[in-house]
Write a protein that holds these residues in place. Structure first.
Motif, PDB file in Angstrom:
ATOM      1  N   GLU A   9      53.321  28.625  65.012  1.00 51.32           N
ATOM      2  CA  GLU A   9      52.867  29.578  66.062  1.00 51.32           C
ATOM      3  C   GLU A   9      51.361  29.474  66.411  1.00 51.32           C
ATOM      4  OE1 GLU A   9      55.164  30.029  63.841  1.00 51.32           O
ATOM      5  OE2 GLU A   9      56.709  30.899  65.235  1.00 51.32           O
ATOM      6  N   GLY A  10      50.871  29.987  67.694  1.00 53.50           N
ATOM      7  CA  GLY A  10      49.487  29.874  67.989  1.00 53.50           C
ATOM      8  C   GLY A  10      48.976  31.211  68.309  1.00 53.50           C
ATOM      9  N   TRP A  11      48.389  31.401  69.576  1.00 54.11           N
ATOM     10  CA  TRP A  11      47.865  32.470  70.010  1.00 54.11           C
ATOM     11  C   TRP A  11      48.895  33.676  70.256  1.00 54.11           C
ATOM     12  CZ3 TRP A  11      43.673  29.878  73.404  1.00 54.11           C
ATOM     13  CH2 TRP A  11      42.541  29.863  72.573  1.00 54.11           C
ATOM     14  N   TYR A  12      48.838  35.037  70.020  1.00 56.95           N
ATOM     15  CA  TYR A  12      49.684  36.089  70.388  1.00 56.95           C
ATOM     16  C   TYR A  12      49.415  36.213  71.946  1.00 56.95           C
ATOM     17  CZ  TYR A  12      50.629  37.539  65.767  1.00 56.95           C
ATOM     18  OH  TYR A  12      51.108  37.640  64.434  1.00 56.95           O
ATOM     19  N   LEU A  75      46.161  35.384  75.959  1.00 59.13           N
ATOM     20  CA  LEU A  75      46.405  35.030  74.778  1.00 59.13           C
ATOM     21  C   LEU A  75      45.449  35.410  73.948  1.00 59.13           C
ATOM     22  CD1 LEU A  75      47.651  31.275  75.926  1.00 59.13           C
ATOM     23  CD2 LEU A  75      48.958  33.462  75.480  1.00 59.13           C
ATOM     24  N   ARG A  76      45.354  35.796  72.608  1.00 63.02           N
ATOM     25  CA  ARG A  76      44.451  35.993  71.725  1.00 63.02           C
ATOM     26  C   ARG A  76      45.066  35.626  70.165  1.00 63.02           C
ATOM     27  NH1 ARG A  76      42.348  36.667  76.055  1.00 63.02           N
ATOM     28  NH2 ARG A  76      40.802  38.125  76.814  1.00 63.02           N
ATOM     29  N   GLU A  77      43.612  35.710  69.414  1.00 68.15           N
ATOM     30  CA  GLU A  77      44.103  35.250  68.165  1.00 68.15           C
ATOM     31  C   GLU A  77      45.037  36.273  67.344  1.00 68.15           C
ATOM     32  OE1 GLU A  77      43.892  32.480  65.741  1.00 68.15           O
ATOM     33  OE2 GLU A  77      42.215  32.382  67.104  1.00 68.15           O
ATOM     34  N   SER A 103      55.901  44.937  80.332  1.00 70.18           N
ATOM     35  CA  SER A 103      55.130  44.331  79.345  1.00 70.18           C
ATOM     36  C   SER A 103      56.140  43.295  78.541  1.00 70.18           C
ATOM     37  CB  SER A 103      54.206  45.176  78.367  1.00 70.18           C
ATOM     38  OG  SER A 103      54.994  45.711  77.733  1.00 70.18           O
ATOM     39  N   TYR A 104      55.187  42.175  78.146  1.00 69.96           N
ATOM     40  CA  TYR A 104      56.010  41.475  76.960  1.00 69.96           C
ATOM     41  C   TYR A 104      55.125  41.025  76.035  1.00 69.96           C
ATOM     42  CZ  TYR A 104      60.172  38.675  75.898  1.00 69.96           C
ATOM     43  OH  TYR A 104      61.039  38.381  74.976  1.00 69.96           O
ATOM     44  N   VAL A 105      55.571  41.128  74.719  1.00 68.44           N
ATOM     45  CA  VAL A 105      54.733  40.726  73.678  1.00 68.44           C
ATOM     46  C   VAL A 105      55.514  39.429  72.904  1.00 68.44           C
ATOM     47  CG1 VAL A 105      53.644  41.659  71.409  1.00 68.44           C
ATOM     48  CG2 VAL A 105      54.155  43.055  73.279  1.00 68.44           C
ATOM     49  N   SER A 106      54.682  38.385  72.863  1.00 66.35           N
ATOM     50  CA  SER A 106      55.174  37.253  72.038  1.00 66.35           C
ATOM     51  C   SER A 106      54.164  36.473  71.549  1.00 66.35           C
ATOM     52  CB  SER A 106      55.750  36.588  73.196  1.00 66.35           C
ATOM     53  OG  SER A 106      55.145  36.250  74.477  1.00 66.35           O
ATOM     54  N   ILE A 107      54.386  35.200  71.020  1.00 63.43           N
ATOM     55  CA  ILE A 107      53.522  34.430  70.543  1.00 63.43           C
ATOM     56  C   ILE A 107      53.757  32.911  70.959  1.00 63.43           C
ATOM     57  CG2 ILE A 107      54.635  34.190  68.238  1.00 63.43           C
ATOM     58  CD1 ILE A 107      52.019  34.228  66.719  1.00 63.43           C
ATOM     59  N   VAL A 108      52.604  32.209  71.253  1.00 54.99           N
ATOM     60  CA  VAL A 108      52.846  30.925  71.623  1.00 54.99           C
ATOM     61  C   VAL A 108      53.694  30.025  70.567  1.00 54.99           C
ATOM     62  CG1 VAL A 108      51.903  28.607  72.437  1.00 54.99           C
ATOM     63  CG2 VAL A 108      50.901  30.745  72.951  1.00 54.99           C
ATOM     64  N   THR A 187      56.696  31.414  74.619  1.00 57.57           N
ATOM     65  CA  THR A 187      56.371  32.220  73.705  1.00 57.57           C
ATOM     66  C   THR A 187      57.202  32.641  72.999  1.00 57.57           C
ATOM     67  OG1 THR A 187      55.959  33.780  75.323  1.00 57.57           O
ATOM     68  CG2 THR A 187      54.045  32.652  74.694  1.00 57.57           C
ATOM     69  N   GLY A 188      57.520  32.886  71.551  1.00 58.93           N
ATOM     70  CA  GLY A 188      58.650  33.354  70.908  1.00 58.93           C
ATOM     71  C   GLY A 188      58.355  34.855  70.604  1.00 58.93           C
ATOM     72  N   SER A 189      59.609  35.666  70.789  1.00 59.34           N
ATOM     73  CA  SER A 189      59.531  36.905  70.764  1.00 59.34           C
ATOM     74  C   SER A 189      60.541  37.698  69.895  1.00 59.34           C
ATOM     75  CB  SER A 189      59.326  37.499  72.050  1.00 59.34           C
ATOM     76  OG  SER A 189      60.315  37.063  73.017  1.00 59.34           O
ATOM     77  N   VAL A 190      61.135  36.860  69.043  1.00 57.94           N
ATOM     78  CA  VAL A 190      62.115  37.589  68.077  1.00 57.94           C
ATOM     79  C   VAL A 190      60.894  38.529  67.094  1.00 57.94           C
ATOM     80  CG1 VAL A 190      63.686  37.057  66.049  1.00 57.94           C
ATOM     81  CG2 VAL A 190      63.819  35.639  68.146  1.00 57.94           C
TER      82      VAL A 190
END
Ligand code: 76R
Length: 248
Positions: A9-12, A75-77, A103-108, A187-190
């Motif tokens: 995983e990288g940035w949110y 994208l942020r830390e 809106s959509y919340v996920s992480i690289v 971006t993964g969002s589980v």
């Protein structure tokens, strides 16, 4: 039990889709409209600074059609930073003339399906760069959420690692044939949002989105196991283009 893929995983990520409240915007005084646009300009330059310091990245695009008028993809830390910047924008004058629509919340996310066994991916600078990418300034964006199906005999999560690897290799090979024409950020969002992944594509030629997504539909991993949400497509914005878009 079948083996879970290992993910890096990288940035949110926060995709923040807004509509413009045109009647409120048109009713506003010239001075209020100027102040709102000036304030947006200062936000854009703060976000450019974040990108230059490699602490995150922001993409700003219009959306074609009635689902939204524009999107910020941030994208942020940390999740806290995303929350802060979302709230900060909500406090601006411009936000008073916008309606949040999606809106959509996920992480690289990168998975290990294509990884070379026995190597540490984190030692690979290319991998590190893909986990914390500077979002491209391509002319067009395409975003949609998706799931891998879990239905009857078509259950991705019941397949063996080897079966999934074989299919992901074929997926990756199609993807690679679009190298240089499309940049994709998975971006993964589980656990974070209503679908399992967000797919964000960037290209200078919008038609490439259609060609790529269509070609993938015939590939087993998408044909048999892909379930897709709403598609959003749009054009690159900057402060000046946005000013033109909002001029009334
Ligand atoms: O990361 C890599 O480049 C390795 C190969 C690869 C993986 C592991 C890869 C390549 N993808 C991977 C994972 Mn992808 N991708 C999508 C979609 O519309 C559709 O049918 C599906 C939406 C597109 C368009 C796309 C494009 N990919 C994933 C995953 C996670 C799956 C999991 O873990 O189970 C999803 C959900 C997904 C979906 N993919 C590529 C592309 C492109 C263009 C590439 C080539 C990238 C490159 O090599 O530059």
């Amino acid at each position: 039990m079948s083996e879970a893929a290992q993910t890096l995983e990288g940035w949110y990520a926060l995709h923040d889709f807004r509509m413009i409240d045109w009647s409120a915007w048109k009713r506003a005084s010239e001075a209020d409209r100027e102040a709102a646009l000036d304030e947006l300009h200062s936000f854009l330059s703060v976000w450019t600074g974040v990108e230059e310091r490699k602490e995150g990245s922001t993409a700003f695009y219009s959306i074609v059609g009635q689902k939204a008028d524009f999107v910020f993809m941030h994208l942020r830390e940390t999740l806290e930073e995303l929350n802060e910047l979302e709230t900060a924008f909500n406090k601006t004058r411009l936000a008073e003339y916008t309606i949040p629509v999606y809106s959509y919340v996920s992480i690289v996310e990168l998975s290990n399906y294509m990884a070379q066994p026995g190597t540490d991916p984190m030692q690979n600078p290319e991998v590190a760069a893909r986990l914390k990418p500077a979002l491209p300034k391509s002319k067009h964006i395409c975003f949609y959420p998706m799931n891998k199906r879990r239905e009857g005999s078509d259950n991705w999560y019941m397949l063996s690692m080897d079966e999934r690897k074989t299919m992901m290799r074929s997926h990756g090979m199609i993807g690679r044939s679009y190298a240089g024409r499309v940049k994709q950020i998975i971006t993964g969002s589980v656990g974070f949002d209503d679908w399992e992944w967000g797919v964000t594509l960037f290209s200078d030629d919008a038609l490439t989105f259609k060609k790529l997504v269509y070609e993938m539909r015939f590939d087993e991993v998408s044909a048999r196991y892909g379930d897709f949400g709403t598609f959003y497509v749009g054009n690159l914005l900057d402060g000046e283009k946005f000013r033109t878009m909002l001029s009334v």
